[in-house]
Design a protein around this motif. Sequence first.
Motif, PDB file in Angstrom:
ATOM      1  N   VAL A  28       2.985   9.202   8.676  1.00 50.16           N
ATOM      2  CA  VAL A  28       2.932   7.816   9.119  1.00 50.16           C
ATOM      3  C   VAL A  28       2.520   7.811  10.585  1.00 50.16           C
ATOM      4  O   VAL A  28       2.770   8.771  11.310  1.00 50.16           O
ATOM      5  CB  VAL A  28       4.289   7.080   8.938  1.00 50.16           C
ATOM      6  CG1 VAL A  28       4.651   6.945   7.480  1.00 50.16           C
ATOM      7  CG2 VAL A  28       5.403   7.751   9.700  1.00 50.16           C
ATOM      8  N   THR A  29       1.894   6.736  10.987  1.00 49.46           N
ATOM      9  CA  THR A  29       1.473   6.619  12.374  1.00 49.46           C
ATOM     10  C   THR A  29       1.807   5.237  12.893  1.00 49.46           C
ATOM     11  O   THR A  29       2.177   4.341  12.125  1.00 49.46           O
ATOM     12  CB  THR A  29      -0.027   6.931  12.540  1.00 49.46           C
ATOM     13  OG1 THR A  29      -0.330   7.034  13.926  1.00 49.46           O
ATOM     14  CG2 THR A  29      -0.898   5.865  11.908  1.00 49.46           C
ATOM     15  N   THR A  33      -2.445   1.966  15.690  1.00 48.11           N
ATOM     16  CA  THR A  33      -3.627   2.745  15.336  1.00 48.11           C
ATOM     17  C   THR A  33      -4.727   1.859  14.775  1.00 48.11           C
ATOM     18  O   THR A  33      -5.907   2.076  15.027  1.00 48.11           O
ATOM     19  CB  THR A  33      -3.274   3.854  14.327  1.00 48.11           C
ATOM     20  OG1 THR A  33      -2.286   4.691  14.915  1.00 48.11           O
ATOM     21  CG2 THR A  33      -4.479   4.680  13.950  1.00 48.11           C
ATOM     22  N   VAL A  34      -4.351   0.841  14.025  1.00 48.43           N
ATOM     23  CA  VAL A  34      -5.340  -0.053  13.426  1.00 48.43           C
ATOM     24  C   VAL A  34      -6.173  -0.739  14.505  1.00 48.43           C
ATOM     25  O   VAL A  34      -7.342  -1.047  14.287  1.00 48.43           O
ATOM     26  CB  VAL A  34      -4.679  -1.074  12.476  1.00 48.43           C
ATOM     27  CG1 VAL A  34      -3.870  -2.107  13.224  1.00 48.43           C
ATOM     28  CG2 VAL A  34      -5.718  -1.756  11.612  1.00 48.43           C
ATOM     29  N   HIS A  35      -5.603  -0.937  15.697  1.00 44.74           N
ATOM     30  CA  HIS A  35      -6.326  -1.594  16.790  1.00 44.74           C
ATOM     31  C   HIS A  35      -6.981  -0.589  17.730  1.00 44.74           C
ATOM     32  O   HIS A  35      -7.900  -0.944  18.459  1.00 44.74           O
ATOM     33  CB  HIS A  35      -5.379  -2.479  17.599  1.00 44.74           C
ATOM     34  CG  HIS A  35      -4.658  -3.478  16.753  1.00 44.74           C
ATOM     35  ND1 HIS A  35      -5.296  -4.527  16.131  1.00 44.74           N
ATOM     36  CD2 HIS A  35      -3.353  -3.579  16.410  1.00 44.74           C
ATOM     37  CE1 HIS A  35      -4.424  -5.234  15.444  1.00 44.74           C
ATOM     38  NE2 HIS A  35      -3.233  -4.676  15.592  1.00 44.74           N
ATOM     39  N   SER A  47       2.752  -1.434   7.368  1.00 46.40           N
ATOM     40  CA  SER A  47       3.783  -1.027   8.321  1.00 46.40           C
ATOM     41  C   SER A  47       4.250   0.364   7.899  1.00 46.40           C
ATOM     42  O   SER A  47       4.174   0.713   6.713  1.00 46.40           O
ATOM     43  CB  SER A  47       4.958  -2.002   8.304  1.00 46.40           C
ATOM     44  OG  SER A  47       5.703  -1.848   7.114  1.00 46.40           O
ATOM     45  N   PRO A  48       4.739   1.173   8.834  1.00 47.59           N
ATOM     46  CA  PRO A  48       5.190   2.520   8.470  1.00 47.59           C
ATOM     47  C   PRO A  48       6.258   2.519   7.378  1.00 47.59           C
ATOM     48  O   PRO A  48       6.188   3.309   6.436  1.00 47.59           O
ATOM     49  CB  PRO A  48       5.738   3.081   9.782  1.00 47.59           C
ATOM     50  CG  PRO A  48       4.970   2.358  10.831  1.00 47.59           C
ATOM     51  CD  PRO A  48       4.773   0.968  10.282  1.00 47.59           C
ATOM     52  N   ALA A  49       7.232   1.617   7.471  1.00 50.91           N
ATOM     53  CA  ALA A  49       8.308   1.590   6.465  1.00 50.91           C
ATOM     54  C   ALA A  49       7.763   1.213   5.091  1.00 50.91           C
ATOM     55  O   ALA A  49       8.112   1.834   4.083  1.00 50.91           O
ATOM     56  CB  ALA A  49       9.402   0.622   6.890  1.00 50.91           C
ATOM     57  N   LEU A  54       5.897   2.880  -0.341  1.00 49.18           N
ATOM     58  CA  LEU A  54       4.862   2.992  -1.380  1.00 49.18           C
ATOM     59  C   LEU A  54       4.633   4.448  -1.779  1.00 49.18           C
ATOM     60  O   LEU A  54       4.494   4.758  -2.962  1.00 49.18           O
ATOM     61  CB  LEU A  54       3.545   2.383  -0.889  1.00 49.18           C
ATOM     62  CG  LEU A  54       3.476   0.872  -0.770  1.00 49.18           C
ATOM     63  CD1 LEU A  54       2.122   0.458  -0.182  1.00 49.18           C
ATOM     64  CD2 LEU A  54       3.702   0.202  -2.108  1.00 49.18           C
ATOM     65  N   CYS A  55       4.596   5.338  -0.785  1.00 52.96           N
ATOM     66  CA  CYS A  55       4.404   6.763  -1.084  1.00 52.96           C
ATOM     67  C   CYS A  55       5.565   7.319  -1.892  1.00 52.96           C
ATOM     68  O   CYS A  55       5.359   8.072  -2.849  1.00 52.96           O
ATOM     69  CB  CYS A  55       4.238   7.560   0.206  1.00 52.96           C
ATOM     70  SG  CYS A  55       2.626   7.386   0.965  1.00 52.96           S
TER      71      CYS A  55
END
Length: 86
Positions: A28-29, A33-35, A47-49, A54-55
């Motif tokens: 996760v990051t 990062t998206v920006h 979102s990381p959580a 999902l994983c």
Amino acid sequence: SNSVHLKGQIKKYIVRKVKGKTIAILGVTTPNTVHASYHNDSERWYSPAYGLNLCMQSLYRNYGCKIDAVIVLSHLGIENDTLLVQ
């Protein structure tokens, strides 16, 4: 990733056998990062959580209880890492 250059190269997680144990490894990051990096507009960012959730659902669906350990490689910072595991 849906990027043409990365298509098929980036996986949600990997699963490896290590000394008879089944280990899942994922990452996760930071949401920033998206920006802060170039990405294809068709890529999905979570979102990381939520992404971690999902994983984990996918791991359970695909492997059931056969995963002995999960290693999360995180780039969130110690405070957010602590919140993530709670």
